[in-house]
Motif scaffolding. Structure first.
Motif, PDB file in Angstrom:
ATOM      1  N   ARG A  84       0.841  -1.192   0.000  1.00  0.00           N
ATOM      2  CA  ARG A  84       0.000   0.000   0.000  1.00  0.00           C
ATOM      3  C   ARG A  84       0.882   1.250   0.000  1.00  0.00           C
ATOM      4  NH1 ARG A  84      -2.765   0.188   6.014  1.00  0.00           N
ATOM      5  NH2 ARG A  84      -0.901   0.863   7.176  1.00  0.00           N
ATOM      6  N   LEU A  85       0.390   2.272  -0.653  1.00  0.00           N
ATOM      7  CA  LEU A  85       1.098   3.552  -0.781  1.00  0.00           C
ATOM      8  C   LEU A  85       0.339   4.601   0.017  1.00  0.00           C
ATOM      9  CD1 LEU A  85       3.022   5.652  -2.213  1.00  0.00           C
ATOM     10  CD2 LEU A  85       1.294   5.704  -4.060  1.00  0.00           C
ATOM     11  N   THR A  86       1.019   5.265   0.941  1.00  0.00           N
ATOM     12  CA  THR A  86       0.414   6.376   1.665  1.00  0.00           C
ATOM     13  C   THR A  86       0.888   7.686   1.051  1.00  0.00           C
ATOM     14  OG1 THR A  86       0.298   5.138   3.738  1.00  0.00           O
ATOM     15  CG2 THR A  86       0.185   7.535   3.886  1.00  0.00           C
ATOM     16  N   LEU A  87      -0.060   8.471   0.586  1.00  0.00           N
ATOM     17  CA  LEU A  87       0.218   9.821   0.116  1.00  0.00           C
ATOM     18  C   LEU A  87      -0.175  10.771   1.242  1.00  0.00           C
ATOM     19  CD1 LEU A  87      -1.246   9.374  -3.460  1.00  0.00           C
ATOM     20  CD2 LEU A  87       1.176   9.590  -2.883  1.00  0.00           C
ATOM     21  N   GLY A  88       0.824  11.368   1.879  1.00  0.00           N
ATOM     22  CA  GLY A  88       0.556  12.194   3.043  1.00  0.00           C
ATOM     23  C   GLY A  88       0.165  13.615   2.726  1.00  0.00           C
ATOM     24  N   HIS A  89       0.533  14.082   1.543  1.00  0.00           N
ATOM     25  CA  HIS A  89       0.229  15.460   1.147  1.00  0.00           C
ATOM     26  C   HIS A  89       0.394  15.539  -0.365  1.00  0.00           C
ATOM     27  CE1 HIS A  89       1.023  20.046   2.066  1.00  0.00           C
ATOM     28  NE2 HIS A  89      -0.149  19.839   1.469  1.00  0.00           N
ATOM     29  N   VAL A  90      -0.622  16.040  -1.039  1.00  0.00           N
ATOM     30  CA  VAL A  90      -0.591  16.204  -2.497  1.00  0.00           C
ATOM     31  C   VAL A  90      -1.050  17.615  -2.819  1.00  0.00           C
ATOM     32  CG1 VAL A  90      -1.488  15.397  -4.707  1.00  0.00           C
ATOM     33  CG2 VAL A  90      -1.097  13.749  -2.862  1.00  0.00           C
ATOM     34  N   THR A  91      -0.346  18.273  -3.717  1.00  0.00           N
ATOM     35  CA  THR A  91      -0.742  19.621  -4.136  1.00  0.00           C
ATOM     36  C   THR A  91      -0.740  19.723  -5.650  1.00  0.00           C
ATOM     37  OG1 THR A  91       1.536  20.469  -4.089  1.00  0.00           O
ATOM     38  CG2 THR A  91       0.228  20.683  -2.053  1.00  0.00           C
ATOM     39  N   ILE A  92      -1.423  20.742  -6.133  1.00  0.00           N
ATOM     40  CA  ILE A  92      -1.405  21.092  -7.545  1.00  0.00           C
ATOM     41  C   ILE A  92      -1.288  22.601  -7.650  1.00  0.00           C
ATOM     42  CG2 ILE A  92      -3.942  21.167  -7.711  1.00  0.00           C
ATOM     43  CD1 ILE A  92      -3.650  20.123 -10.603  1.00  0.00           C
ATOM     44  N   ALA A  93      -0.537  23.067  -8.629  1.00  0.00           N
ATOM     45  CA  ALA A  93      -0.345  24.505  -8.837  1.00  0.00           C
ATOM     46  C   ALA A  93      -0.038  24.754 -10.297  1.00  0.00           C
ATOM     47  CB  ALA A  93       0.802  25.029  -7.963  1.00  0.00           C
ATOM     48  N   VAL A  94      -0.254  25.971 -10.723  1.00  0.00           N
ATOM     49  CA  VAL A  94       0.207  26.393 -12.057  1.00  0.00           C
ATOM     50  C   VAL A  94       1.695  26.715 -11.942  1.00  0.00           C
ATOM     51  CG1 VAL A  94      -0.069  28.074 -13.920  1.00  0.00           C
ATOM     52  CG2 VAL A  94      -2.075  27.301 -12.611  1.00  0.00           C
ATOM     53  N   GLY A 106       0.079  32.384  -5.666  1.00  0.00           N
ATOM     54  CA  GLY A 106      -1.357  32.345  -5.438  1.00  0.00           C
ATOM     55  C   GLY A 106      -2.081  31.162  -6.039  1.00  0.00           C
ATOM     56  N   THR A 107      -1.361  30.234  -6.706  1.00  0.00           N
ATOM     57  CA  THR A 107      -2.047  29.115  -7.354  1.00  0.00           C
ATOM     58  C   THR A 107      -1.883  27.780  -6.629  1.00  0.00           C
ATOM     59  OG1 THR A 107      -0.173  28.532  -8.808  1.00  0.00           O
ATOM     60  CG2 THR A 107      -1.718  30.230  -9.602  1.00  0.00           C
ATOM     61  N   MET A 108      -1.111  27.734  -5.559  1.00  0.00           N
ATOM     62  CA  MET A 108      -0.878  26.466  -4.859  1.00  0.00           C
ATOM     63  C   MET A 108      -2.144  25.997  -4.142  1.00  0.00           C
ATOM     64  SD  MET A 108       1.339  24.076  -4.196  1.00  0.00           S
ATOM     65  CE  MET A 108       2.914  24.839  -4.655  1.00  0.00           C
ATOM     66  N   ARG A 109      -2.546  24.759  -4.401  1.00  0.00           N
ATOM     67  CA  ARG A 109      -3.731  24.184  -3.765  1.00  0.00           C
ATOM     68  C   ARG A 109      -3.391  22.811  -3.188  1.00  0.00           C
ATOM     69  NH1 ARG A 109      -4.740  28.645  -5.184  1.00  0.00           N
ATOM     70  NH2 ARG A 109      -6.541  29.406  -6.379  1.00  0.00           N
ATOM     71  N   THR A 110      -3.838  22.544  -1.954  1.00  0.00           N
ATOM     72  CA  THR A 110      -3.739  21.199  -1.387  1.00  0.00           C
ATOM     73  C   THR A 110      -4.903  20.363  -1.899  1.00  0.00           C
ATOM     74  OG1 THR A 110      -2.510  21.813   0.594  1.00  0.00           O
ATOM     75  CG2 THR A 110      -3.903  19.865   0.745  1.00  0.00           C
ATOM     76  N   VAL A 111      -4.590  19.171  -2.341  1.00  0.00           N
ATOM     77  CA  VAL A 111      -5.581  18.252  -2.886  1.00  0.00           C
ATOM     78  C   VAL A 111      -6.036  17.308  -1.773  1.00  0.00           C
ATOM     79  CG1 VAL A 111      -5.910  16.345  -4.510  1.00  0.00           C
ATOM     80  CG2 VAL A 111      -4.637  18.377  -5.220  1.00  0.00           C
ATOM     81  N   THR A 112      -7.345  17.056  -1.693  1.00  0.00           N
ATOM     82  CA  THR A 112      -7.878  16.147  -0.681  1.00  0.00           C
ATOM     83  C   THR A 112      -8.530  14.930  -1.339  1.00  0.00           C
ATOM     84  OG1 THR A 112      -9.995  17.343  -0.600  1.00  0.00           O
ATOM     85  CG2 THR A 112      -8.269  18.001   0.974  1.00  0.00           C
ATOM     86  N   PHE A 113      -8.787  13.931  -0.493  1.00  0.00           N
ATOM     87  CA  PHE A 113      -9.393  12.679  -0.937  1.00  0.00           C
ATOM     88  C   PHE A 113     -10.507  12.349   0.050  1.00  0.00           C
ATOM     89  CE2 PHE A 113      -5.023  12.955  -2.149  1.00  0.00           C
ATOM     90  CZ  PHE A 113      -5.000  12.541  -3.473  1.00  0.00           C
ATOM     91  N   GLY A 114     -11.738  12.538  -0.378  1.00  0.00           N
ATOM     92  CA  GLY A 114     -12.856  12.363   0.536  1.00  0.00           C
ATOM     93  C   GLY A 114     -12.789  13.321   1.707  1.00  0.00           C
ATOM     94  N   GLY A 115     -12.234  14.509   1.462  1.00  0.00           N
ATOM     95  CA  GLY A 115     -12.120  15.531   2.482  1.00  0.00           C
ATOM     96  C   GLY A 115     -10.886  15.421   3.355  1.00  0.00           C
ATOM     97  N   HIS A 116     -10.066  14.393   3.159  1.00  0.00           N
ATOM     98  CA  HIS A 116      -8.865  14.189   3.974  1.00  0.00           C
ATOM     99  C   HIS A 116      -7.617  14.505   3.160  1.00  0.00           C
ATOM    100  CE1 HIS A 116     -11.087  12.202   7.230  1.00  0.00           C
ATOM    101  NE2 HIS A 116     -11.814  11.669   6.260  1.00  0.00           N
TER     102      HIS A 116
END
Length: 402
Positions: A84-94, A106-116
């Protein structure tokens, strides 16, 4: 400075092709507005020697969009993981540019999974994130950053990218806007397999292919793969999803390589489940012919095409066939292999089983020696085009087919 991994030249044993000729039924109408794939990369293998994964690594993948939108969501893959792979923090940005790890302010966003913020990805599985509010420009670069806090492995990756990405081994810097922590570089994409956007575009075009679709022979960091150049012509009217894997074959896996599962095995994951695919271009078969063991019976390749067509049409997807490009001069070329290519191309052109045909053989061949690629389009190995050749391929596509 140590690289995350070294990409071997063996991938240059791959190839594929397409362009434009016939058409049949027009695409089904589709009301615009919804989730559309803007970028994709098919997982090819697990990184050798990563049975423990990349604990405490932050990896900043640089990916290039085809269509824009007002929200984004990310697909992340543990396809070749055995734990199993644990992704502890994922972000997306331009991206600030396509050549550095810095995000546009101003474009950095934290990505969630089911709100987590964190998510556990089982072995051999993928996950799709929640949507995030982010204005994603078309024809631009995004940064998709993953932080993996614990051991996993092997690490799922896409081996050939024609793109530089970035990483650090020293902790969670997923939301660092400056990118200053990302002091090491890699030429592969890790974990990330797709980005969708909320868009007014009516859908996307997927391209099932190998190293020619992957962009082998094109300039690094220039986004001159032929699917990117096709996207430039479309100007955001449709998403373009690159499902090419260097070395990939229609019929066989290549054990111990990064060449991916055979095309029929990966079709559902890499094409049919991607973001609102409306048209599929099939650009595979030359590796079945030219790689050892050589497939010299065209009926076997044709049978694979028929199955791709059947499965895609069952999902309401139009299927366009691409002829196989000239490869005389490539190290294994001979008359027997050439006869197989000619028979396969004859089926693609005249078999009337594809909804349309894109004739890249005609677009790239040398009029003075039609079994060879035009020298001006040849990267030098007589199998893969250069930037000019990829431009010719993109220009050869009749956009009305899409």
């Amino acid at each position: 400075m140590r690289r995350l991994l070294v990409f071997g030249a063996t991938v240059l044993t791959a190839a594929l092709v397409t362009s434009s000729t016939a058409t049949s039924t027009p695409p089904a109408s589709h009301a615009p507005g919804g989730w559309v794939g803007t970028w994709a990369a098919s997982p090819g293998a697990g990184v050798a020697g990563t049975e423990n994964g990349y604990p405490n690594f932050s990896i900043r993948n640089v990916v290039h969009t085809s269509v824009g939108g007002t929200k984004a969501r990310v697909r992340l893959s543990n396809t070749f993981g055995r734990a199993r792979l644990t992704l502890g923090h994922v972000t997306i940005a331009v991206a600030q540019s396509g050549t550095s790890p810095a995000a546009r302010p101003g474009t950095m966003r934290t990505v969630t999974f089911g709100g987590h913020r964190d998510v556990v990805v089982p072995a051999a599985a993928e996950v799709l994130s929640d949507p995030v509010d982010l204005v994603v420009p078309r024809d631009s670069d995004l940064l998709v950053t993953t932080y993996t806090p614990t051991p996993s492995g092997p690490v799922t990756y896409h081996a050939f990218t024609a793109q530089t990405s970035f990483f650090t081994r020293t902790g969670d810097f997923a939301d660092q806007e400056s990118g200053a922590a990302f002091t090491e570089r890699t030429g592969v994409w890790h974990y990330v397999s797709g980005v969708d956007v909320l868009s007014t575009a009516p859908g996307s075009v997927a391209i099932l292919g190998d190293s020619i679709t992957d962009g082998v022979g094109s300039a690094t960091g220039a986004n001159n793969r032929w699917p990117d150049l096709l996207s430039d012509r479309l100007r955001g009217r449709l998403g373009v999803l690159n499902a090419g894997i260097s070395g990939n074959r229609l019929l066989l896996d290549v054990p111990g390589s990064a060449f991916g599962r055979n095309a029929l095995s990966r079709l559902a994951d890499d094409v049919l489940s991607q973001g609102d695919v409306r048209t599929l271009i099939v650009l595979e078969g030359i590796n079945d012919i030219q790689q050892d063991p050589h497939q010299t019976d065209p009926a076997m390749i044709i049978s694979a095409y028929r199955q791709v067509i059947a499965q895609a049409k069952a999902r309401g997807i139009r299927v366009i066939g691409g002829t196989l490009v000239p490869f005389k001069g490539w190290r294994v070329w001979d008359e027997t292999l050439e006869a197989t290519r000619q028979a396969v191309n004859d089926f693609i052109r005249h078999g009337h089983e594809f909804d349309a045909v894109i004739d890249f053989d005609r677009a790239l061949r040398d009029p003075a020696d039609p079994l060879r690629m035009l020298p001006a389009y040849d990267s030098g190995d007589h199998l893969h085009p250069n930037d000019a050749g990829y431009r010719a391929m993109a220009d050869a596509v009749d956009l009305s087919l899409l």
